[in-house]
Scaffold this motif. Structure first.
Motif, PDB file in Angstrom:
ATOM      1  N   GLU A 148      20.512  36.125  41.601  1.00  0.00           N
ATOM      2  CA  GLU A 148      22.367  36.110  41.392  1.00  0.00           C
ATOM      3  C   GLU A 148      22.221  37.918  41.553  1.00  0.00           C
ATOM      4  OE1 GLU A 148      23.983  36.130  38.349  1.00  0.00           O
ATOM      5  OE2 GLU A 148      22.268  34.719  38.354  1.00  0.00           O
ATOM      6  N   LYS A 149      23.235  37.148  42.638  1.00  0.00           N
ATOM      7  CA  LYS A 149      24.142  38.872  43.683  1.00  0.00           C
ATOM      8  C   LYS A 149      24.325  40.124  42.543  1.00  0.00           C
ATOM      9  CE  LYS A 149      24.492  35.857  46.960  1.00  0.00           C
ATOM     10  NZ  LYS A 149      23.546  34.810  46.353  1.00  0.00           N
ATOM     11  N   PRO A 150      23.522  41.269  42.800  1.00  0.00           N
ATOM     12  CA  PRO A 150      23.874  41.880  42.116  1.00  0.00           C
ATOM     13  C   PRO A 150      25.669  42.406  41.624  1.00  0.00           C
ATOM     14  CG  PRO A 150      23.059  42.803  44.280  1.00  0.00           C
ATOM     15  CD  PRO A 150      23.136  41.752  44.258  1.00  0.00           C
ATOM     16  N   ALA A 151      25.787  42.674  40.542  1.00  0.00           N
ATOM     17  CA  ALA A 151      27.035  43.137  40.403  1.00  0.00           C
ATOM     18  C   ALA A 151      27.978  44.626  41.474  1.00  0.00           C
ATOM     19  CB  ALA A 151      27.401  43.382  38.797  1.00  0.00           C
ATOM     20  N   GLU A 152      28.944  44.222  41.232  1.00  0.00           N
ATOM     21  CA  GLU A 152      29.569  45.510  42.395  1.00  0.00           C
ATOM     22  C   GLU A 152      30.014  46.392  40.758  1.00  0.00           C
ATOM     23  OE1 GLU A 152      31.583  44.701  45.627  1.00  0.00           O
ATOM     24  OE2 GLU A 152      30.848  43.614  46.246  1.00  0.00           O
ATOM     25  N   VAL A 162      12.773  25.063  51.980  1.00  0.00           N
ATOM     26  CA  VAL A 162      13.913  24.809  51.255  1.00  0.00           C
ATOM     27  C   VAL A 162      13.728  25.110  50.087  1.00  0.00           C
ATOM     28  CG1 VAL A 162      14.735  22.791  50.201  1.00  0.00           C
ATOM     29  CG2 VAL A 162      14.197  22.481  52.586  1.00  0.00           C
ATOM     30  N   LEU A 163      12.426  25.695  49.678  1.00  0.00           N
ATOM     31  CA  LEU A 163      12.525  26.527  48.194  1.00  0.00           C
ATOM     32  C   LEU A 163      12.934  27.844  48.477  1.00  0.00           C
ATOM     33  CD1 LEU A 163      11.834  26.341  44.990  1.00  0.00           C
ATOM     34  CD2 LEU A 163       9.714  27.002  45.367  1.00  0.00           C
ATOM     35  N   ALA A 164      12.312  28.221  49.565  1.00  0.00           N
ATOM     36  CA  ALA A 164      12.304  29.673  49.661  1.00  0.00           C
ATOM     37  C   ALA A 164      13.593  30.672  49.742  1.00  0.00           C
ATOM     38  CB  ALA A 164      11.387  29.896  50.989  1.00  0.00           C
ATOM     39  N   LEU A 165      14.662  28.737  50.609  1.00  0.00           N
ATOM     40  CA  LEU A 165      15.697  29.005  51.394  1.00  0.00           C
ATOM     41  C   LEU A 165      16.261  29.373  49.780  1.00  0.00           C
ATOM     42  CD1 LEU A 165      16.333  27.226  55.175  1.00  0.00           C
ATOM     43  CD2 LEU A 165      16.463  30.080  54.225  1.00  0.00           C
ATOM     44  N   GLY A 166      16.486  28.289  49.065  1.00  0.00           N
ATOM     45  CA  GLY A 166      17.005  28.264  47.622  1.00  0.00           C
ATOM     46  C   GLY A 166      16.624  29.291  46.936  1.00  0.00           C
ATOM     47  N   ILE A 167      16.267  30.122  46.936  1.00  0.00           N
ATOM     48  CA  ILE A 167      15.788  31.009  45.990  1.00  0.00           C
ATOM     49  C   ILE A 167      16.169  32.316  46.036  1.00  0.00           C
ATOM     50  CG2 ILE A 167      13.676  33.066  44.969  1.00  0.00           C
ATOM     51  CD1 ILE A 167      11.573  30.641  44.974  1.00  0.00           C
ATOM     52  N   MET A 171      23.801  27.041  33.061  1.00  0.00           N
ATOM     53  CA  MET A 171      24.202  27.628  34.644  1.00  0.00           C
ATOM     54  C   MET A 171      23.282  27.797  35.486  1.00  0.00           C
ATOM     55  SD  MET A 171      27.257  27.179  34.931  1.00  0.00           S
ATOM     56  CE  MET A 171      27.046  25.635  33.990  1.00  0.00           C
ATOM     57  N   ASN A 172      22.019  29.311  34.856  1.00  0.00           N
ATOM     58  CA  ASN A 172      20.986  29.035  35.454  1.00  0.00           C
ATOM     59  C   ASN A 172      20.084  27.961  35.262  1.00  0.00           C
ATOM     60  OD1 ASN A 172      21.238  31.646  36.615  1.00  0.00           O
ATOM     61  ND2 ASN A 172      20.946  32.862  34.271  1.00  0.00           N
ATOM     62  N   ILE A 173      19.687  27.332  34.264  1.00  0.00           N
ATOM     63  CA  ILE A 173      18.544  26.534  34.491  1.00  0.00           C
ATOM     64  C   ILE A 173      19.299  25.186  34.924  1.00  0.00           C
ATOM     65  CG2 ILE A 173      18.105  24.258  33.139  1.00  0.00           C
ATOM     66  CD1 ILE A 173      17.851  26.235  30.644  1.00  0.00           C
ATOM     67  N   THR A 174      20.648  24.681  34.879  1.00  0.00           N
ATOM     68  CA  THR A 174      21.339  23.527  35.600  1.00  0.00           C
ATOM     69  C   THR A 174      20.693  24.190  37.701  1.00  0.00           C
ATOM     70  OG1 THR A 174      23.232  23.327  34.288  1.00  0.00           O
ATOM     71  CG2 THR A 174      23.369  22.284  36.184  1.00  0.00           C
ATOM     72  N   LYS A 175      21.100  25.278  37.799  1.00  0.00           N
ATOM     73  CA  LYS A 175      21.458  25.798  39.074  1.00  0.00           C
ATOM     74  C   LYS A 175      19.403  25.776  39.648  1.00  0.00           C
ATOM     75  CE  LYS A 175      21.694  30.135  40.050  1.00  0.00           C
ATOM     76  NZ  LYS A 175      21.768  31.753  39.591  1.00  0.00           N
ATOM     77  N   TRP A 176      18.813  26.099  38.721  1.00  0.00           N
ATOM     78  CA  TRP A 176      16.855  26.610  39.260  1.00  0.00           C
ATOM     79  C   TRP A 176      16.541  24.860  39.182  1.00  0.00           C
ATOM     80  CZ3 TRP A 176      16.619  29.612  42.081  1.00  0.00           C
ATOM     81  CH2 TRP A 176      17.008  31.582  42.340  1.00  0.00           C
ATOM     82  N   GLY A 177      16.939  24.633  37.622  1.00  0.00           N
ATOM     83  CA  GLY A 177      16.601  23.563  38.152  1.00  0.00           C
ATOM     84  C   GLY A 177      16.814  22.038  38.551  1.00  0.00           C
ATOM     85  N   ALA A 178      18.247  22.110  39.368  1.00  0.00           N
ATOM     86  CA  ALA A 178      18.321  21.405  40.356  1.00  0.00           C
ATOM     87  C   ALA A 178      17.738  21.853  41.808  1.00  0.00           C
ATOM     88  CB  ALA A 178      20.404  21.389  40.982  1.00  0.00           C
ATOM     89  N   LEU A 179      17.522  22.766  41.858  1.00  0.00           N
ATOM     90  CA  LEU A 179      17.130  23.384  43.585  1.00  0.00           C
ATOM     91  C   LEU A 179      14.981  22.710  43.020  1.00  0.00           C
ATOM     92  CD1 LEU A 179      16.349  24.705  46.086  1.00  0.00           C
ATOM     93  CD2 LEU A 179      15.880  26.526  44.570  1.00  0.00           C
ATOM     94  N   LEU A 180      14.359  22.641  42.188  1.00  0.00           N
ATOM     95  CA  LEU A 180      13.145  21.903  41.510  1.00  0.00           C
ATOM     96  C   LEU A 180      13.027  20.502  41.480  1.00  0.00           C
ATOM     97  CD1 LEU A 180      11.728  23.880  38.709  1.00  0.00           C
ATOM     98  CD2 LEU A 180      10.926  24.351  40.976  1.00  0.00           C
ATOM     99  N   VAL A 181      14.540  19.745  41.369  1.00  0.00           N
ATOM    100  CA  VAL A 181      14.353  18.592  42.210  1.00  0.00           C
ATOM    101  C   VAL A 181      14.889  17.970  42.832  1.00  0.00           C
ATOM    102  CG1 VAL A 181      15.633  16.411  41.077  1.00  0.00           C
ATOM    103  CG2 VAL A 181      15.275  17.908  39.176  1.00  0.00           C
ATOM    104  N   ALA A 182      15.609  19.011  43.815  1.00  0.00           N
ATOM    105  CA  ALA A 182      16.172  18.837  45.058  1.00  0.00           C
ATOM    106  C   ALA A 182      14.268  19.007  46.897  1.00  0.00           C
ATOM    107  CB  ALA A 182      16.982  19.722  45.688  1.00  0.00           C
ATOM    108  N   VAL A 183      13.722  19.765  45.379  1.00  0.00           N
ATOM    109  CA  VAL A 183      13.074  19.940  46.593  1.00  0.00           C
ATOM    110  C   VAL A 183      11.717  18.861  46.487  1.00  0.00           C
ATOM    111  CG1 VAL A 183      10.441  21.753  46.478  1.00  0.00           C
ATOM    112  CG2 VAL A 183      12.853  22.887  46.850  1.00  0.00           C
ATOM    113  N   GLY A 184      11.278  18.526  45.187  1.00  0.00           N
ATOM    114  CA  GLY A 184      10.650  17.215  44.432  1.00  0.00           C
ATOM    115  C   GLY A 184      11.034  16.141  45.137  1.00  0.00           C
TER     116      GLY A 184
END
Length: 100
Positions: free
Chosen positions: A94-98, A84-89, A47-60
Motif C-alpha cells: 500500500e502506498k501512503p495516501a497523500e 520475485v517475492l521481494a520485488l512483488g512485496i 482486493m488485498n487477498i486477490t493481490k497477495w494471493g496472485a503474487l504467492l501463486v506466481a512465485v510458487g
C-alpha cells in the motif's frame, strides 16, 4: 392446488404483483445516506487477498517450474522465487495516501 387454470399470463400477473409489493416508493430512497463502511472494508479485503494471493501463486509456479523443469535445480528456483517475492512485496504494498 387451486382449481384455477394457470397460464403464462397469470404467472406474469403474479410476478408483477409481487414485484410491485417488494418495490418501495422512489421517494423513500435518498442518495448518499447509507453507511457503506462495511462494504468498503469488504471490497478492500477482497482486493488485498486477490493481490497477495496472485503474487504467492506466481512465485510458487515460478519456483516449481525452475526447480523441476530446468537445470536450475532447487537453489536456482528458490533464489529466483525469493527475488520475485521481494520485488512483488515492494511494488504491491500500500502506498501512503497523500493528504488533500
Amino acid at each position: 392446488m387451486s382449481g384455477t387454470p394457470v397460464s403464462c399470463s397469470t404467472r406474469l400477473e403474479r410476478f408483477e404483483q409481487k414485484r410491485d409489493e417488494m418495490a418501495g416508493q422512489a421517494s423513500e430512497y435518498h442518495r448518499g445516506e447509507m453507511d457503506i463502511h462495511e462494504q468498503v472494508s469488504t471490497f478492500h479485503l477482497v482486493m488485498n487477498i486477490t493481490k497477495w494471493g496472485a503474487l504467492l501463486v506466481a512465485v510458487g509456479v515460478l519456483t516449481a517450474t525452475l526447480w523441476f523443469c530446468t537445470g536450475a535445480g532447487f537453489m536456482g528456483g528458490a533464489i529466483t522465487g525469493a527475488v520475485v517475492l521481494a520485488l512483488g512485496i515492494v511494488f504491491l504494498r500500500e502506498k501512503p495516501a497523500e493528504g488533500h
